[in-house]
Design a protein around this motif. Sequence first.
Motif, PDB file in Angstrom:
ATOM      1  N   LYS A 270       0.819  -1.221   0.000  1.00  0.00           N
ATOM      2  CA  LYS A 270       0.000   0.000   0.000  1.00  0.00           C
ATOM      3  C   LYS A 270       0.851   1.268   0.000  1.00  0.00           C
ATOM      4  O   LYS A 270       0.331   2.366  -0.118  1.00  0.00           O
ATOM      5  N   SER A 271       2.138   1.126   0.199  1.00  0.00           N
ATOM      6  CA  SER A 271       2.977   2.308   0.397  1.00  0.00           C
ATOM      7  C   SER A 271       3.135   3.127  -0.871  1.00  0.00           C
ATOM      8  O   SER A 271       3.345   4.334  -0.824  1.00  0.00           O
ATOM      9  N   GLY A 272       3.073   2.480  -2.018  1.00  0.00           N
ATOM     10  CA  GLY A 272       3.242   3.205  -3.264  1.00  0.00           C
ATOM     11  C   GLY A 272       4.683   3.397  -3.699  1.00  0.00           C
ATOM     12  O   GLY A 272       4.939   3.894  -4.778  1.00  0.00           O
ATOM     13  N   PHE A 273       5.640   3.035  -2.874  1.00  0.00           N
ATOM     14  CA  PHE A 273       7.033   3.218  -3.323  1.00  0.00           C
ATOM     15  C   PHE A 273       7.932   2.021  -3.093  1.00  0.00           C
ATOM     16  O   PHE A 273       9.094   2.029  -3.495  1.00  0.00           O
ATOM     17  N   ILE A 274       7.399   0.968  -2.488  1.00  0.00           N
ATOM     18  CA  ILE A 274       8.223  -0.199  -2.192  1.00  0.00           C
ATOM     19  C   ILE A 274       7.797  -1.344  -3.113  1.00  0.00           C
ATOM     20  O   ILE A 274       6.619  -1.700  -3.157  1.00  0.00           O
ATOM     21  N   ASN A 275       8.736  -1.888  -3.866  1.00  0.00           N
ATOM     22  CA  ASN A 275       8.417  -3.033  -4.717  1.00  0.00           C
ATOM     23  C   ASN A 275       9.125  -4.277  -4.188  1.00  0.00           C
ATOM     24  O   ASN A 275      10.344  -4.349  -4.178  1.00  0.00           O
ATOM     25  N   MET A 276       8.321  -5.242  -3.744  1.00  0.00           N
ATOM     26  CA  MET A 276       8.870  -6.405  -3.030  1.00  0.00           C
ATOM     27  C   MET A 276       8.833  -7.666  -3.882  1.00  0.00           C
ATOM     28  O   MET A 276       7.999  -7.813  -4.772  1.00  0.00           O
ATOM     29  N   ASP A 277       9.730  -8.570  -3.553  1.00  0.00           N
ATOM     30  CA  ASP A 277       9.630  -9.940  -4.031  1.00  0.00           C
ATOM     31  C   ASP A 277      10.195 -10.859  -2.959  1.00  0.00           C
ATOM     32  O   ASP A 277      10.549 -10.394  -1.875  1.00  0.00           O
ATOM     33  N   ARG A 278      10.249 -12.155  -3.278  1.00  0.00           N
ATOM     34  CA  ARG A 278      10.851 -13.096  -2.334  1.00  0.00           C
ATOM     35  C   ARG A 278      12.341 -13.166  -2.585  1.00  0.00           C
ATOM     36  O   ARG A 278      12.777 -13.194  -3.735  1.00  0.00           O
ATOM     37  N   TYR A 279      13.124 -13.225  -1.539  1.00  0.00           N
ATOM     38  CA  TYR A 279      14.576 -13.330  -1.670  1.00  0.00           C
ATOM     39  C   TYR A 279      14.940 -14.641  -2.359  1.00  0.00           C
ATOM     40  O   TYR A 279      14.348 -15.691  -2.084  1.00  0.00           O
ATOM     41  N   SER A 280      15.893 -14.564  -3.273  1.00  0.00           N
ATOM     42  CA  SER A 280      16.360 -15.783  -3.948  1.00  0.00           C
ATOM     43  C   SER A 280      17.821 -15.599  -4.298  1.00  0.00           C
ATOM     44  O   SER A 280      18.353 -14.489  -4.242  1.00  0.00           O
ATOM     45  N   VAL A 281      18.467 -16.676  -4.661  1.00  0.00           N
ATOM     46  CA  VAL A 281      19.842 -16.587  -5.163  1.00  0.00           C
ATOM     47  C   VAL A 281      19.888 -17.329  -6.499  1.00  0.00           C
ATOM     48  O   VAL A 281      19.155 -18.306  -6.702  1.00  0.00           O
ATOM     49  N   GLY A 282      20.723 -16.851  -7.377  1.00  0.00           N
ATOM     50  CA  GLY A 282      20.881 -17.517  -8.667  1.00  0.00           C
ATOM     51  C   GLY A 282      19.579 -17.615  -9.438  1.00  0.00           C
ATOM     52  O   GLY A 282      19.379 -18.547 -10.217  1.00  0.00           O
ATOM     53  N   GLY A 283      18.674 -16.672  -9.219  1.00  0.00           N
ATOM     54  CA  GLY A 283      17.429 -16.636  -9.995  1.00  0.00           C
ATOM     55  C   GLY A 283      16.316 -17.492  -9.435  1.00  0.00           C
ATOM     56  O   GLY A 283      15.228 -17.001  -9.182  1.00  0.00           O
ATOM     57  N   SER A 284      16.560 -18.772  -9.203  1.00  0.00           N
ATOM     58  CA  SER A 284      15.444 -19.660  -8.865  1.00  0.00           C
ATOM     59  C   SER A 284      15.695 -20.517  -7.624  1.00  0.00           C
ATOM     60  O   SER A 284      14.949 -21.448  -7.361  1.00  0.00           O
ATOM     61  N   LEU A 285      16.744 -20.179  -6.874  1.00  0.00           N
ATOM     62  CA  LEU A 285      17.028 -20.967  -5.668  1.00  0.00           C
ATOM     63  C   LEU A 285      16.630 -20.189  -4.417  1.00  0.00           C
ATOM     64  O   LEU A 285      16.854 -18.986  -4.330  1.00  0.00           O
ATOM     65  N   GLU A 286      16.045 -20.901  -3.456  1.00  0.00           N
ATOM     66  CA  GLU A 286      15.878 -20.314  -2.128  1.00  0.00           C
ATOM     67  C   GLU A 286      17.039 -20.810  -1.277  1.00  0.00           C
ATOM     68  O   GLU A 286      17.757 -21.729  -1.671  1.00  0.00           O
ATOM     69  N   ILE A 287      17.246 -20.171  -0.125  1.00  0.00           N
ATOM     70  CA  ILE A 287      18.385 -20.588   0.696  1.00  0.00           C
ATOM     71  C   ILE A 287      17.925 -21.451   1.862  1.00  0.00           C
ATOM     72  O   ILE A 287      16.814 -21.289   2.396  1.00  0.00           O
ATOM     73  N   ASP A 288      18.792 -22.353   2.243  1.00  0.00           N
ATOM     74  CA  ASP A 288      18.577 -23.193   3.418  1.00  0.00           C
ATOM     75  C   ASP A 288      19.938 -23.296   4.107  1.00  0.00           C
ATOM     76  O   ASP A 288      20.668 -24.268   3.971  1.00  0.00           O
ATOM     77  N   ILE A 289      20.260 -22.214   4.806  1.00  0.00           N
ATOM     78  CA  ILE A 289      21.600 -22.010   5.360  1.00  0.00           C
ATOM     79  C   ILE A 289      21.529 -22.210   6.866  1.00  0.00           C
ATOM     80  O   ILE A 289      20.932 -21.406   7.561  1.00  0.00           O
ATOM     81  N   LYS A 290      22.134 -23.264   7.363  1.00  0.00           N
ATOM     82  CA  LYS A 290      21.994 -23.539   8.801  1.00  0.00           C
ATOM     83  C   LYS A 290      22.903 -22.691   9.680  1.00  0.00           C
ATOM     84  O   LYS A 290      22.615 -22.475  10.845  1.00  0.00           O
ATOM     85  N   GLY A 291      24.037 -22.210   9.132  1.00  0.00           N
ATOM     86  CA  GLY A 291      24.991 -21.454   9.954  1.00  0.00           C
ATOM     87  C   GLY A 291      24.682 -19.981  10.089  1.00  0.00           C
ATOM     88  O   GLY A 291      25.401 -19.263  10.778  1.00  0.00           O
ATOM     89  N   GLY A 292      23.627 -19.523   9.404  1.00  0.00           N
ATOM     90  CA  GLY A 292      23.229 -18.134   9.581  1.00  0.00           C
ATOM     91  C   GLY A 292      22.723 -17.929  11.002  1.00  0.00           C
ATOM     92  O   GLY A 292      22.113 -18.827  11.581  1.00  0.00           O
ATOM     93  N   VAL A 293      22.986 -16.747  11.546  1.00  0.00           N
ATOM     94  CA  VAL A 293      22.569 -16.457  12.917  1.00  0.00           C
ATOM     95  C   VAL A 293      21.080 -16.731  13.098  1.00  0.00           C
ATOM     96  O   VAL A 293      20.663 -17.404  14.041  1.00  0.00           O
ATOM     97  N   VAL A 294      20.289 -16.209  12.177  1.00  0.00           N
ATOM     98  CA  VAL A 294      18.844 -16.325  12.384  1.00  0.00           C
ATOM     99  C   VAL A 294      18.354 -17.749  12.117  1.00  0.00           C
ATOM    100  O   VAL A 294      17.332 -18.173  12.655  1.00  0.00           O
ATOM    101  N   SER A 295      19.095 -18.499  11.302  1.00  0.00           N
ATOM    102  CA  SER A 295      18.765 -19.926  11.128  1.00  0.00           C
ATOM    103  C   SER A 295      19.028 -20.684  12.416  1.00  0.00           C
ATOM    104  O   SER A 295      18.206 -21.500  12.858  1.00  0.00           O
ATOM    105  N   ALA A 296      20.205 -20.423  12.992  1.00  0.00           N
ATOM    106  CA  ALA A 296      20.566 -21.115  14.230  1.00  0.00           C
ATOM    107  C   ALA A 296      19.559 -20.820  15.334  1.00  0.00           C
ATOM    108  O   ALA A 296      19.278 -21.665  16.184  1.00  0.00           O
ATOM    109  N   MET A 297      18.988 -19.594  15.312  1.00  0.00           N
ATOM    110  CA  MET A 297      17.929 -19.274  16.280  1.00  0.00           C
ATOM    111  C   MET A 297      16.723 -20.182  16.067  1.00  0.00           C
ATOM    112  O   MET A 297      16.126 -20.684  17.025  1.00  0.00           O
TER     113      MET A 297
END
Length: 388
Positions: A270-297
Amino acid sequence: MGKFFRSTKLWAVGAASVVALPLLGGGPAMADGNFPSTEGNTNTASILTYDGMVKDLLKLERNSRYDVDVFTLEEAGTTVNKSEQGRDLYVATVGDGPQDVWVQGRIHGNEPYGAESILSLLKNLGTNGSSNYEEIRDAFTIHFIPMYNPDGSELNIRQTVLWDDVANAPLLDAAGNEQRVDLNRDWVSDKFQASESLAFYEYWTMVQPEYGIDIHHQGLKQEYGTGDDVTLSLGISLAPGGPTLPTLANGEYDILTRQMHGYVYQELSKSGFINMDRYSVGGSLEIDIKGGVVSAMMLGLNYQGLNPTGHSNPVVFFETSGNTSDGSLGQKARGKSIQQNILAMETLLLGLATDEVQSVDPEVWEEIPHAPVTGYQTDYAGIIPVTP
Ligand SMILES: [Zn+2]
């Protein structure tokens, strides 16, 4: 519903304290074509320094109407409590609600706006009497970490550098090279190479938050299908529906993280200036990174017996497009880049405080623009393809 977007007055106040921006009535997203923008060289001298952050924190503590408490991890009592180079690690809390929330920025030192947006949000929560902020303060005690990686921030690099305290110089490996550690891959039981990781891990076990938010930058990116510039990517470091997340907390985080981002997506659209998508890497991959701080949480990591109850909590991250390493962080987009992070954080906090997040249909996650997911980029098994 959309409380932060109902009142132009609230936003005028919030924005004035941060950056002068025409936040509302901005017309179609991207209409002005300068966000994200590579125009205007990224002048690293204009980016918040460690000393600048400390000064700003202490000023907020002095001037806030609502209690803002600024302290170091040494004061908090963690065993390891300095950065590799010996800098104090700062936390600021605001709110007196029963649930704790962890908000971290600049774990990657060359991703500056996490720190700046956190300081602005801290100011809003510490000074603004509006009912939205009051609701957040009443529900939560928020632990803001504006600069998780002060050494990397001062060097404008992603990692921290392992340090030899005696020589007061980088610790060299056998080949005579300095060793850089990505702090967002270091919360793994056989790692914990850097002091920052140990210090903040121990603090996390003391706080045992209910939720977390993590702020990053990415390179420039275009939306799948439309080619429009993406300004903000919404990410979860253990992919929803992926190899790991559905197995945690009886599947609860797999749903709740989708709801958290689903809510942010609905509200910020609704903001009118923010264009969002889902984070990805290499175009079509999502991440499953266990050593990230927030993953470990989310995994409830119990390192050296510091988390014997196996506490865990869901976390999402935000990625602003444009970064200093690629030279794609134009000064012209600075205000909006920071503002979108503030909006994302305060919207999510309010939605969690009011339980509106928990009533979002998790399927909204599928509506957020993304390329078809073909696999998961992991830090434990290479790329795991999506099985049909
Ligand atoms: Zn990052």
